[in-house]
Design an enzyme around this catalytic site. Structure first.
Site, mmCIF file in Angstrom:
data_model
loop_
_atom_site.group_PDB
_atom_site.id
_atom_site.type_symbol
_atom_site.label_atom_id
_atom_site.label_comp_id
_atom_site.label_asym_id
_atom_site.label_seq_id
_atom_site.Cartn_x
_atom_site.Cartn_y
_atom_site.Cartn_z
ATOM 1 N N SER A 12 34.187 -59.226 13.214
ATOM 2 C CA SER A 12 33.676 -59.565 11.888
ATOM 3 C C SER A 12 32.527 -60.548 12.073
ATOM 4 O O SER A 12 32.418 -61.199 13.119
ATOM 5 C CB SER A 12 34.786 -60.220 11.054
ATOM 6 N N TYR A 66 42.050 -65.894 9.587
ATOM 7 C CA TYR A 66 41.146 -64.751 9.807
ATOM 8 C C TYR A 66 40.018 -65.128 10.764
ATOM 9 O O TYR A 66 39.711 -64.388 11.708
ATOM 10 C CB TYR A 66 40.578 -64.289 8.462
#
Length: 257
Positions: free
Chosen positions: A139, A152
């Site tokens: 990401s 995350y």
């Protein structure tokens, strides 16, 4: 793209980015193994549709990516794993001091530890076959951070680190490992959030996309699942044989800031 006849195992691939990757690899002639934690008729039907549309073999294998045993069993049940795409992931947003421990554990397990377990199971198969590609879907948050996303961001930074270690351990073999770092991607999950954001901010669709959802993405455009599929396909190609241990950002300039 030189992947015809190869077998790709893609975690978390019955929708969104994972399905986009599976579709593109199948279009290029790879056999695909779809995966998620459900075991519905539509999951198996999705694999059948890919097989029919692209003339490849496709199957669906249920495996819970929060379970180390099921992560490894997924690859073992596939039987062949020339291409491993670690895509499964979940998210939770909350300040560190109130972040639920169970959410932290689940995000680390599914977003990071699953990639370790599937890679450990896949590498012996790749070595035996004399060729392999590991592509981890990280990401933009694997390269930068945002508040309230501690688990995350930690997991995705970990995915980037795991990718580098995998690349170094396979550097003298015809196996590569790379991470793709998307920004915001227009998936069904994101699409479903747009009406709520329109109501919350009293904005029309285009304004809420540009000014709220894509505030940190300089292009002010979502990446698409098709673009992510194409990026993964490139990393699996012979043209990328000397690309290993690095990241490719598909984030509209987010990490250039």
């Amino acid at each position: 793209m030189s992947i015809k006849g190869k077998t790709a195992v893609i975690t978390g691939s019955n929708s969104g980015i994972g399905l986009g990757v599976a579709t593109e690899l199948a279009r290029l002639g790879a056999n695909v193994v779809l995966n998620s934690f459900t075991d519905r008729e539509e999951d198996h039907a999705l694999a059948a549709e890919l097989a029919e549309a692209h003339g490849v073999q496709a199957r669906y294998i249920k495996a819970d990516m929060s379970s180390p045993e099921e992560c490894r069993a997924l690859v073992e049940q596939a039987g062949v794993c020339d291409i491993l795409v670690n895509n499964a992931g979940i998210q939770h947003v909350e300040p560190i001091e109130s972040f639920p421990v169970e959410k932290w554990n689940a995000i680390i397990a599914i977003n990071l530890s699953s990639a370790f377990h599937t890679t450990a199971a896949a590498l012996p198969m790749m070595r035996k076959a004399g060729w392999g590609r590991v592509v981890n879907i990280a990401s933009a948050h694997g390269l930068t951070a945002s508040p309230f996303k501690s688990a995350y961001v930690a997991a995705k930074h970990g995915v980037v680190g795991l990718t580098k270690v995998t690349a170094l351990e396979t550097a003298e073999e015809p196996i590569t490992a790379n991470a793709v770092c998307p920004g915001y991607v227009l998936t069904p999950l994101v699409e479903a959030q747009i009406p709520d954001q329109m109501a919350a901010h009293n904005m029309d669709r285009e304004t809420v996309i540009r000014e709220v959802m894509l505030e940190r993405q300089p292009s002010r455009q979502f990446a698409t699942t098709e673009q992510l599929g194409g990026t993964v396909a490139f990393l699996c190609s012979d043209a990328a044989a000397q690309i290993t241990g690095t990241t490719i950002s598909v984030d509209g300039g987010w990490t250039a800031l």
